[in-house]
Design a protein around this motif. Structure first.
Motif, PDB file in Angstrom:
ATOM      1  N   ASN A   1      -3.313 -31.290 -15.673  1.00 44.15           N
ATOM      2  CA  ASN A   1      -4.342 -30.283 -15.417  1.00 44.15           C
ATOM      3  C   ASN A   1      -3.771 -29.049 -14.702  1.00 44.15           C
ATOM      4  O   ASN A   1      -4.393 -28.481 -13.818  1.00 44.15           O
ATOM      5  CB  ASN A   1      -5.496 -30.875 -14.601  1.00 44.15           C
TER       6      ASN A   1
ATOM      7  N   LYS B   1       2.151 -33.411 -10.503  1.00 45.82           N
ATOM      8  CA  LYS B   1       1.609 -34.639  -9.938  1.00 45.82           C
ATOM      9  C   LYS B   1       2.709 -35.684  -9.797  1.00 45.82           C
ATOM     10  O   LYS B   1       3.747 -35.619 -10.461  1.00 45.82           O
ATOM     11  CB  LYS B   1       0.502 -35.199 -10.846  1.00 45.82           C
TER      12      LYS B   1
ATOM     13  N   TYR C   1     -12.176 -38.420 -13.050  1.00 43.80           N
ATOM     14  CA  TYR C   1     -11.595 -37.127 -12.665  1.00 43.80           C
ATOM     15  C   TYR C   1     -12.182 -36.004 -13.513  1.00 43.80           C
ATOM     16  O   TYR C   1     -12.583 -34.954 -12.998  1.00 43.80           O
ATOM     17  CB  TYR C   1     -10.077 -37.157 -12.815  1.00 43.80           C
ATOM     18  N   GLN C   2     -12.253 -36.228 -14.836  1.00 47.97           N
ATOM     19  CA  GLN C   2     -12.742 -35.189 -15.734  1.00 47.97           C
ATOM     20  C   GLN C   2     -14.239 -34.931 -15.558  1.00 47.97           C
ATOM     21  O   GLN C   2     -14.733 -33.850 -15.884  1.00 47.97           O
ATOM     22  CB  GLN C   2     -12.401 -35.547 -17.186  1.00 47.97           C
TER      23      GLN C   2
ATOM     24  N   GLU D   1      -1.134 -28.821 -12.741  1.00 54.21           N
ATOM     25  CA  GLU D   1      -0.484 -29.026 -11.445  1.00 54.21           C
ATOM     26  C   GLU D   1       0.567 -30.119 -11.533  1.00 54.21           C
ATOM     27  O   GLU D   1       0.448 -31.053 -12.321  1.00 54.21           O
ATOM     28  CB  GLU D   1      -1.528 -29.428 -10.389  1.00 54.21           C
TER      29      GLU D   1
ATOM     30  N   ARG E   1     -11.830 -33.979 -23.130  1.00 53.40           N
ATOM     31  CA  ARG E   1     -11.413 -32.601 -23.362  1.00 53.40           C
ATOM     32  C   ARG E   1     -11.371 -32.332 -24.875  1.00 53.40           C
ATOM     33  O   ARG E   1     -11.194 -33.251 -25.682  1.00 53.40           O
ATOM     34  CB  ARG E   1     -10.022 -32.344 -22.782  1.00 53.40           C
TER      35      ARG E   1
ATOM     36  N   PHE F   1     -15.673 -34.617 -12.711  1.00 48.68           N
ATOM     37  CA  PHE F   1     -15.874 -33.742 -11.555  1.00 48.68           C
ATOM     38  C   PHE F   1     -14.916 -32.559 -11.497  1.00 48.68           C
ATOM     39  O   PHE F   1     -14.985 -31.751 -10.565  1.00 48.68           O
ATOM     40  CB  PHE F   1     -15.744 -34.556 -10.265  1.00 48.68           C
ATOM     41  N   ASN F   2     -14.033 -32.438 -12.490  1.00 45.84           N
ATOM     42  CA  ASN F   2     -13.060 -31.346 -12.478  1.00 45.84           C
ATOM     43  C   ASN F   2     -13.017 -30.640 -13.825  1.00 45.84           C
ATOM     44  O   ASN F   2     -12.963 -31.291 -14.871  1.00 45.84           O
ATOM     45  CB  ASN F   2     -11.658 -31.873 -12.151  1.00 45.84           C
ATOM     46  N   ARG F   3     -13.012 -29.333 -13.776  1.00 48.28           N
ATOM     47  CA  ARG F   3     -12.940 -28.556 -15.008  1.00 48.28           C
ATOM     48  C   ARG F   3     -11.559 -28.662 -15.635  1.00 48.28           C
ATOM     49  O   ARG F   3     -10.570 -28.922 -14.966  1.00 48.28           O
ATOM     50  CB  ARG F   3     -13.242 -27.080 -14.720  1.00 48.28           C
ATOM     51  N   SER F   4     -11.526 -28.413 -16.927  1.00 51.28           N
ATOM     52  CA  SER F   4     -10.255 -28.384 -17.632  1.00 51.28           C
ATOM     53  C   SER F   4      -9.429 -27.192 -17.164  1.00 51.28           C
ATOM     54  O   SER F   4      -9.961 -26.133 -16.809  1.00 51.28           O
ATOM     55  CB  SER F   4     -10.495 -28.281 -19.144  1.00 51.28           C
ATOM     56  N   PHE F   5      -8.131 -27.373 -17.153  1.00 56.47           N
ATOM     57  CA  PHE F   5      -7.193 -26.318 -16.774  1.00 56.47           C
ATOM     58  C   PHE F   5      -7.386 -25.084 -17.652  1.00 56.47           C
ATOM     59  O   PHE F   5      -7.496 -25.182 -18.870  1.00 56.47           O
ATOM     60  CB  PHE F   5      -5.767 -26.859 -16.923  1.00 56.47           C
TER      61      PHE F   5
END
Length: 324
Positions: free
Chosen positions: A292, A296, A23-24, A294, A264, A26-30
């Motif tokens: 992140n 869940k 997940y990390q 949101e 992170r 392909f996804n930026r940190s919040f």
């Protein structure tokens, strides 16, 4: 028996870690939104002398909160306070707290209450991961006590103050630091200290799912009672902190190059706790699991209301509180 008790928790835990790393990848940190000033509000951050705890304390102080750093390293506490207060940028102080000791936890609450301060935010951040088998001075398994039971007692002893400090439009907020590993967690009600067949992986995962069960049960009680207090479980993702020092030698060696790319930073990991503690969007919002930035779905087990109630009752018995 050994396969089920030791190897299976290990495999489940590392599978959780792999999913988080993907997940990390392909996804930026919040990214934190602009937060409102928090002048006049008081926060306690456990484990606030370093890592995510320090970054949480530093950020909350920078937006005006009076922050109490609770930790068991006095010298580190003094350094952390000095950094935060440097140049008048924040207001922080240190109070000693050893969450593996019920006596120390009660003493901390006594010391804090003697200051006659309100309490608007409690960040239950302190934790440990995959330490070798050992018990606390009160006879509890180390992960279970430090990560969960100590925070359970601390929260309950401060609950009256959190209730009095909260108001409509300005709720008090409790933040419990969980982890994706809670998805691998199983609560052994007949063996919470995991003495039958010890697994550090299983013990760690159990402590983290216990925090989520605690979050949901406490929020239900507060909502039913009409109190202006919210409780949120947060998941910071995989963060490059000292938590991983107890990994197996091979796992530590593999972790180093991966951490530089995919983990992170402590400040990024702390952003979710800061968001839960201070964001306008989180006003009046509780009983949820944040990852992140949101909401869940947490593990199916964590929504088991019967398990929540039984764990609460057993936890009260273990720490000497009257179950409500």
């Amino acid at each position: 028996m050994w396969l089920q008790a030791v190897l299976w928790p290990l495999l489940r835990l590392y599978m959780c870690g792999i999913k988080v790393l993907i997940y990390q990848m392909f996804n930026r940190s919040f990214t934190l939104p602009v937060l409102p000033k928090q002048n006049g509000r008081v926060a306690i951050v456990t484990g606030g002398t370093r890592g995510m705890g320090f970054e949480t304390a530093r950020h909350l102080a920078s937006i005006g909160m009076h922050v109490i750093i609770a930790g068991n390293e006095k010298e580190e506490g003094a350094v952390a306070v000095e950094k935060i207060n440097e140049g008048g940028k924040g207001k922080a102080e240190f109070i000693y707290l050893d969450l593996t000791s019920l006596k120390s936890t009660r003493q901390f609450v006594h010391t804090f209450k003697s200051k006659a301060l309100p309490l608007h935010v409690l960040v239950n951040n302190a934790g440990t991961m995959m330490v070798p088998e050992k018990t606390t001075e009160d006879g509890f398994e180390f992960h279970f006590c430090l990560n969960y039971l100590g925070h359970f007692l601390l929260t309950n002893l401060l609950l009256d103050l959190l209730k009095r400090s909260g108001r409509q439009g300005g709720c008090s907020r409790i933040i419990n630091m969980s982890s994706a590993t809670h998805y691998a967690g199983v609560v052994h009600l007949d063996d919470l200290n995991r003495r039958k067949l010890y697994s550090s992986h299983g013990a760690y995962a159990q402590s983290k799912v216990a925090l989520v069960l605690f979050t949901y049960y406490l929020q239900e009680q507060l909502t039913t009672g009409g109190f202006n207090v919210t409780v949120t479980a947060v998941d910071p993702g995989m963060v490059d902190t000292a938590l991983y020092d107890n990994l197996w030698a091979l796992a530590r060696a593999l972790k180093k190059p991966v951490a530089k790319i995919l983990f992170r930073s402590p400040a990024e990991g702390a952003s979710i706790s800061v968001y839960a503690a201070a964001a306008s969007e989180m006003e009046g919002v509780g009983g949820c699991y944040l990852y992140n930035g949101e909401k869940k779905q947490s593990s199916d087990l964590s929504y088991d209301s019967d398990l929540q109630a039984v764990l609460w009752k057993k936890s009260c018995q273990l720490v000497g509180l009257q179950a409500t």
